[in-house]
Design an enzyme around this catalytic site. Structure first.
Site, PDB file in Angstrom:
ATOM      1  N   THR A  43      36.524   0.482  48.709  1.00 29.37           N
ATOM      2  CA  THR A  43      36.446   1.403  49.846  1.00 29.37           C
ATOM      3  C   THR A  43      37.738   1.409  50.654  1.00 29.37           C
ATOM      4  O   THR A  43      38.156   2.449  51.172  1.00 29.37           O
ATOM      5  CB  THR A  43      35.251   1.010  50.747  1.00 29.37           C
ATOM      6  N   SER A  89      34.504  -2.400  43.316  1.00 30.70           N
ATOM      7  CA  SER A  89      34.355  -3.781  42.836  1.00 30.70           C
ATOM      8  C   SER A  89      33.089  -3.969  42.008  1.00 30.70           C
ATOM      9  O   SER A  89      32.952  -4.968  41.314  1.00 30.70           O
ATOM     10  CB  SER A  89      34.383  -4.764  44.006  1.00 30.70           C
ATOM     11  N   THR A 122      34.041  -4.282  48.709  1.00 26.04           N
ATOM     12  CA  THR A 122      33.262  -5.349  49.359  1.00 26.04           C
ATOM     13  C   THR A 122      32.066  -5.810  48.520  1.00 26.04           C
ATOM     14  O   THR A 122      31.585  -6.924  48.701  1.00 26.04           O
ATOM     15  CB  THR A 122      32.734  -4.884  50.737  1.00 26.04           C
ATOM     16  N   ASP A 123      31.600  -4.965  47.575  1.00 32.39           N
ATOM     17  CA  ASP A 123      30.347  -5.285  46.873  1.00 32.39           C
ATOM     18  C   ASP A 123      30.392  -6.637  46.170  1.00 32.39           C
ATOM     19  O   ASP A 123      29.441  -7.405  46.236  1.00 32.39           O
ATOM     20  CB  ASP A 123      30.006  -4.190  45.857  1.00 32.39           C
TER      21      ASP A 123
END
Ligand SMILES: *[C@@H]1O[C@H](CO)[C@@H](O)[C@H](O)[C@H]1NC(C)=O
Ligand SMILES: *[C@@H]1O[C@H](CO)[C@@H](O)[C@H](O)[C@H]1NC(C)=O
Ligand SMILES: *[C@@H]1O[C@H](CO)[C@@H](O)[C@H](O)[C@H]1NC(C)=O
Ligand SMILES: *[C@@H]1O[C@H](CO)[C@@H](O)[C@H](O)[C@H]1NC(C)=O
Length: 362
Positions: A43, A89, A122-123
């Protein structure tokens, strides 16, 4: 005839251009630390269609674009950069992590950089953070950073997060603390920090173990002197050349009426060399599932790590059958990486049990 330093430098660069030159953006300022940014996507590198778009956006910016968006970065560090990948990710795997690891490791060993920043979706950011923490042996800081809002959103969080990450990675105060997750003004350890909210900007939490420090008004404020968590240990993966050398470990999730055959299929058909269970409560599995687990361990000498589907807390040895391995405070996705590193290193089940046991108090 006199040459300025920059002319001499360009002659040197021209003469040595056959060698891999690290890309640097501006002229070097000797009073500043050198920080290298490794871009992977996510992101933080995304664009949405409107300023209100915070879901359904596309990864599209390079690490170069990110640096351009934060001009004050060049006041805190001499910057170098390398694009490793440019994807969300959720699709990263060891095919990307191994080159990322080798680049950071070699850049540290060559003494050319003072700190590393990894821009990341961030995942699965906590997984890459944990992996790098366990496999890079250096006092130099690694700061993982991402964003929850794309670059085009009103109040995008990426630019400030990147500024803070570069500042922290370039600070000597950050040495000896391993890999950190630096987002939303908080500085947290890769060991325990986890993504807690699917949408909110304030998503990375280390509720029980706490944060290492705080970024406040351009100051880096650590709460404690440098230390590594219990359970930290180094795994040497410098010889790994292909992602397939890291043994397969599959995570199974507990629920009422769980089908025990899932574990059998993971081992027999998918070739898992170890299993991690996201058990209910403090790691409980179903009664019929336990019969299957014991058979699998007997037949395949297979390590099965009991972790939890609950978001926080510990799975203690006392709650796990004697043939299993308790994950302690590690969540399933981190327990999986630790188990893979143990298997790669050729550890026996008893050795693996000891490795996990160090994470609950030495
Ligand atoms: C180098 O960085 C220091 C600290 O930010 C700054 O005071 C100085 O002006 C910079 N020097 C040059 C030549 O840009
Ligand atoms: C890892 O990602 C690469 C490149 O995106 C892909 O080709 C490969 O199939 C993925 N591997 C796994 C195990 O998912
Ligand atoms: C460093 O990263 C680049 C870009 O992904 C890759 O081509 C290279 O092989 C990596 N270096 C090492 C030593 O893995
Ligand atoms: C890496 O490979 C070299 C050469 O085969 C060997 O000497 C070394 O022990 C290996 N290191 C590890 C950690 O496996």
């Amino acid at each position: 005839m006199r040459f300025s330093t920059s002319v001499l430098l360009s002659i040197f660069v021209a003469l040595t251009s056959a060698l891999p030159i690290i890309e640097a953006r501006d002229e070097t300022n000797a009073t500043l630390p050198t920080v290298k940014i490794y871009g992977t996507g996510g992101t933080i590198a995304s664009k949405g269609s409107t300023a209100a778009t915070t879901a359904g956006y596309q990864v599209g910016l390079t690490v170069d674009d990110l640096i351009d968006a934060v001009p004050s970065l060049s006041d805190v560090a001499n910057l170098e950069y390398l694009q490793i990948s440019n994807i969300g990710s959720n699709s990263l795997n060891y095919t990307h992590l191994i080159p990322l690891h080798h680049n950071i490791s070699q850049d540290f060993e060559n003494g050319l950089i003072d700190g590393a920043v990894v821009t990341h979706g961030t995942d699965t950011l906590e997984e890459t953070a944990f992996f790098l923490d366990m496999t890079i042996k250096s006092e130099k800081p690694i700061c993982m950073v991402g964003a929850m809002r794309p670059s085009t959103a009103t109040s995008a969080d990426g630019p400030m997060n990147l500024y803070q990450a570069v500042s922290i990675a370039g600070s000597s105060k950050s040495e000896g603390r391993g890999t950190m997750i630096t987002m939303n003004d908080r500085i947290a350890s890769a060991m325990y920090t986890t993504k807690m909210n699917a949408n909110s900007v304030d998503t990375f939490k280390a509720d029980e173990q706490g944060y290492l420090g705080h970024f406040f008004n351009d100051n880096i404020e650590f709460y404690y002197p440098p230390a590594r968590a219990y359970g930290y240990q180094y795994f040497d993966i410098s010889n790994v050349t292909d992602a397939s050398e890291i043994p397969e470990v599959i995570i199974l999730y507990s629920y009422q009426g769980l089908n025990p055959e899932l574990a059998v299929q993971a081992v027999k058909e998918l070739g898992a060399k170890g299993l991690v269970l996201a058990g209910s409560g403090a790691g409980s599995w179903t009664n019929s599932g336990e019969i299957t687990n014991e058979e699998l361990i007997d037949k395949y000498d297979l390590p099965i790590v009991y972790s939890r589907r609950t978001p926080d807390g510990s799975v203690p040895t006392d709650d796990v059958p004697s043939y299993g391995i308790a994950s302690g405070y590690l969540n399933p996705q981190k327990a999986r990486i630790l188990l893979q590193l143990c298997l790669y290193s050729g550890y026996s089940i008893d050795q693996i049990r000891e490795v996990f046991a160090t994470s609950y108090g030495g």
